[in-house]
Scaffold this active site. Structure first.
Site, PDB file in Angstrom:
ATOM      1  N   ARG A 108       0.881  -1.187   0.000  1.00 14.29           N
ATOM      2  CA  ARG A 108       0.000   0.000   0.000  1.00 14.29           C
ATOM      3  C   ARG A 108       0.905   1.219   0.000  1.00 14.29           C
ATOM      4  O   ARG A 108       1.636   1.474   0.964  1.00 14.29           O
ATOM      5  CB  ARG A 108      -0.895   0.000   1.242  1.00 14.29           C
ATOM      6  CG  ARG A 108      -1.486   1.379   1.506  1.00 14.29           C
ATOM      7  CD  ARG A 108      -2.589   1.402   2.513  1.00 14.29           C
ATOM      8  NE  ARG A 108      -3.780   0.783   1.971  1.00 14.29           N
ATOM      9  CZ  ARG A 108      -4.988   0.868   2.528  1.00 14.29           C
ATOM     10  NH1 ARG A 108      -5.141   1.543   3.648  1.00 14.29           N
ATOM     11  NH2 ARG A 108      -6.020   0.289   1.971  1.00 14.29           N
ATOM     12  N   HIS A 135      -7.263   0.858  -6.340  1.00 12.27           N
ATOM     13  CA  HIS A 135      -7.442  -0.038  -5.177  1.00 12.27           C
ATOM     14  C   HIS A 135      -8.156  -1.312  -5.662  1.00 12.27           C
ATOM     15  O   HIS A 135      -9.303  -1.567  -5.319  1.00 12.27           O
ATOM     16  CB  HIS A 135      -8.282   0.693  -4.124  1.00 12.27           C
ATOM     17  CG  HIS A 135      -8.230   0.088  -2.750  1.00 12.27           C
ATOM     18  ND1 HIS A 135      -7.452  -1.001  -2.423  1.00 12.27           N
ATOM     19  CD2 HIS A 135      -8.877   0.430  -1.595  1.00 12.27           C
ATOM     20  CE1 HIS A 135      -7.615  -1.294  -1.142  1.00 12.27           C
ATOM     21  NE2 HIS A 135      -8.476  -0.449  -0.613  1.00 12.27           N
ATOM     22  N   GLN A 138     -10.020  -3.939  -3.312  1.00 10.33           N
ATOM     23  CA  GLN A 138     -11.285  -3.441  -2.775  1.00 10.33           C
ATOM     24  C   GLN A 138     -12.415  -3.689  -3.778  1.00 10.33           C
ATOM     25  O   GLN A 138     -13.494  -4.159  -3.409  1.00 10.33           O
ATOM     26  CB  GLN A 138     -11.169  -1.938  -2.479  1.00 10.33           C
ATOM     27  CG  GLN A 138     -12.454  -1.315  -2.002  1.00 10.33           C
ATOM     28  CD  GLN A 138     -12.846  -1.781  -0.613  1.00 10.33           C
ATOM     29  OE1 GLN A 138     -12.050  -1.720   0.314  1.00 10.33           O
ATOM     30  NE2 GLN A 138     -14.068  -2.258  -0.456  1.00 10.33           N
ATOM     31  N   ASP A 227     -17.168   7.115  -0.920  1.00 13.37           N
ATOM     32  CA  ASP A 227     -15.867   7.017  -0.235  1.00 13.37           C
ATOM     33  C   ASP A 227     -15.572   8.405   0.324  1.00 13.37           C
ATOM     34  O   ASP A 227     -16.254   9.385  -0.035  1.00 13.37           O
ATOM     35  CB  ASP A 227     -14.798   6.569  -1.261  1.00 13.37           C
ATOM     36  CG  ASP A 227     -13.402   6.412  -0.654  1.00 13.37           C
ATOM     37  OD1 ASP A 227     -13.294   6.302   0.588  1.00 13.37           O
ATOM     38  OD2 ASP A 227     -12.413   6.410  -1.430  1.00 13.37           O
ATOM     39  N   CYS A 267     -16.262   1.626   0.891  1.00 14.55           N
ATOM     40  CA  CYS A 267     -15.055   0.824   1.134  1.00 14.55           C
ATOM     41  C   CYS A 267     -14.620   0.895   2.594  1.00 14.55           C
ATOM     42  O   CYS A 267     -13.916   0.009   3.061  1.00 14.55           O
ATOM     43  CB  CYS A 267     -13.937   1.269   0.211  1.00 14.55           C
ATOM     44  SG  CYS A 267     -13.557   3.031   0.326  1.00 14.55           S
ATOM     45  N   ARG A 295     -13.340  -8.448   1.765  1.00 12.62           N
ATOM     46  CA  ARG A 295     -11.944  -8.133   1.443  1.00 12.62           C
ATOM     47  C   ARG A 295     -11.090  -9.384   1.615  1.00 12.62           C
ATOM     48  O   ARG A 295     -10.289  -9.734   0.758  1.00 12.62           O
ATOM     49  CB  ARG A 295     -11.411  -7.009   2.347  1.00 12.62           C
ATOM     50  CG  ARG A 295     -11.944  -5.627   2.021  1.00 12.62           C
ATOM     51  CD  ARG A 295     -11.487  -5.133   0.658  1.00 12.62           C
ATOM     52  NE  ARG A 295     -10.031  -5.132   0.525  1.00 12.62           N
ATOM     53  CZ  ARG A 295      -9.242  -4.171   1.006  1.00 12.62           C
ATOM     54  NH1 ARG A 295      -9.750  -3.115   1.601  1.00 12.62           N
ATOM     55  NH2 ARG A 295      -7.928  -4.227   0.853  1.00 12.62           N
TER      56      ARG A 295
HETATM   57  N1  NVA Z   1      -9.870   6.798  -1.219  1.00  9.01           N
HETATM   58  C1  NVA Z   1      -9.485   6.340   0.096  1.00  9.01           C
HETATM   59  C2  NVA Z   1      -9.683   4.861   0.216  1.00  9.01           C
HETATM   60  C3  NVA Z   1      -9.387   4.293   1.559  1.00  9.01           C
HETATM   61  C4  NVA Z   1      -9.559   2.811   1.639  1.00  9.01           C
HETATM   62  C5  NVA Z   1      -8.041   6.721   0.345  1.00  9.01           C
HETATM   63  O1  NVA Z   1      -7.217   6.576  -0.564  1.00  9.01           O
HETATM   64  O2  NVA Z   1      -7.747   7.214   1.435  1.00  9.01           O
HETATM   65  N1   CP Z   2     -11.036  -0.153   2.639  1.00 10.64           N
HETATM   66  C1   CP Z   2      -9.764  -0.172   3.041  1.00 10.64           C
HETATM   67  O1   CP Z   2      -8.830  -0.375   2.269  1.00 10.64           O
HETATM   68  O2   CP Z   2      -9.594   0.036   4.392  1.00 10.64           O
HETATM   69  P1   CP Z   2      -8.217   0.285   5.150  1.00 10.64           P
HETATM   70  O3   CP Z   2      -7.712   1.623   4.698  1.00 10.64           O
HETATM   71  O4   CP Z   2      -8.575   0.254   6.606  1.00 10.64           O
HETATM   72  O5   CP Z   2      -7.260  -0.804   4.770  1.00 10.64           O
END
Ligand code: NVA
Ligand code: CP
Length: 310
Positions: A108, A135, A138, A227, A267, A295
């Protein structure tokens, strides 16, 4: 190039529709086994997974680590202070070292180029656990949830209301492979990447539209999705975005416009009172916790295919 020991999962549409369908079917089978209490299936016995995180996480970290463990493997969490992608050492060096210890690398990251570079230099599969651009894990979990709830993904209308962000890019790339309608309703200036939209509309299986009128867009939706308005790395823009996104909250009025058949997906993490209301998250149309559980199951399916063990 594909890695010597399997396949990367960097974007949903790196795989054919048939391969994606096979991953989802595997996810359903393994989910059934795990939920029945059958813990005998250990396809990852003796395997290890390195997990690099430069951003916070609950679902991604825990679902990958627990899912891999349940299927017999061992996962190693490498937090933001440990590896420091591109700061402590070059990304290509990190890739070439980690793949010598680990059978798979999950990451990540902020910059999407960094995960592409990890993949380029890793002989073990690299799995994308979110970048600024996309992502994919997800959206595989979301597709699984919709299939469980509606019996299908093809022929559905999925309306995303909010920021045209990483989640949206993966939804669009899913529409490159599966025939469904995806609408991103966002304020002007917060549209998804136009090249990604074009990718689908010039020969993808599905159809993608961008709208600035959320109440109109959600009509006839099978799924209403939202989101956060300010993603990780954009939190300093949160106040400005709260003004720009007025009218884009998924609240009771928005769900009423969508109709009683529409599911609500998010998500997570959700900011109740900002992009959605508490009432919608807790309401009868919401499947956000089934989605979060999926997930783990979706990723088990993805990992089994990437590692050639399905
Ligand atoms: N769009 C959000 C998704 C989190 C799972 C982010 O990138 O923070
Ligand atoms: N939806 C998701 O990726 O959650 P986290 O940021 O908690 O991993």
């Amino acid at each position: 190039d594909p890695p010597a020991k399997g396949h990367h999962f960097l974007h949903i549409d790196d795989f054919s529709k048939e391969e994606l369908w096979a991953m989802l079917q595997t996810s359903i089978k393994v989910k059934e086994a795990l939920k029945s209490g059958d813990n005998s299936y250990k396809p990852f016995a003796g395997l290890s997974m390195a997990m690099i995180f430069t951003k916070p996480s609950m679902r991604t970290r825990v679902s990958f680590e627990t899912g891999f463990f349940k299927l017999g493997g061992h996962a190693i969490y490498l937090g933001p202070d440990t590896i420091q992608i591109g700061k402590r050492e070059a990304t290509k060096d990190i890739a070439r070292v980690l793949c010598r210890y680990n059978d798979v690398i999950m990451a990540r990251l902020f910059a999407h180029e960094d995960i592409l570079e990890l993949a380029q230099y890793s002989s073990s599969p690299v799995v994308n656990g979110l970048t600024d651009y996309n992502h994919p894990c997800q959206i595989m979990a979301d597709a699984l949830t919709i299939i469980e709830q509606k019996g299908r993904i093809e022929g559905t209308k999925v309306v995303y209301v909010g920021d045209g962000n990483n989640i949206v890019h993966s939804w669009i790339r899913l529409a490159a492979k599966f025939d469904f309608e995806f609408v991103c309703a966002c304020p002007e200036g917060y549209e998804p990447d136009p090249a990604t939209v074009a990718l689908v509309n010039e020969g993808g299986a599905g159809k993608v539209m961008v709208s600035h009128n959320p109440l109109e867009a959600v009509k006839g939706a099978d799924v209403v999705y939202t989101d956060v308005w300010a993603s990780m790395g954009q939190k300093e823009e949160a106040d400005l975005r709260k003004q720009k996104f007025q009218g884009f909250q998924v609240n009771e009025e928005m769900m009423a416009a969508a109709g009683p058949e529409a599911l609500f997906l998010h998500c997570l993490p959700a900011e109740r009172g900002i992009e959605c209301t508490d009432g919608v998250v807790e309401g009868p149309q919401s499947v956000v916790f089934q989605e979060a559980e999926n997930r783990m199951h979706a990723q088990n399916g993805i990992l089994l295919h990437c590692l050639g063990r399905a």
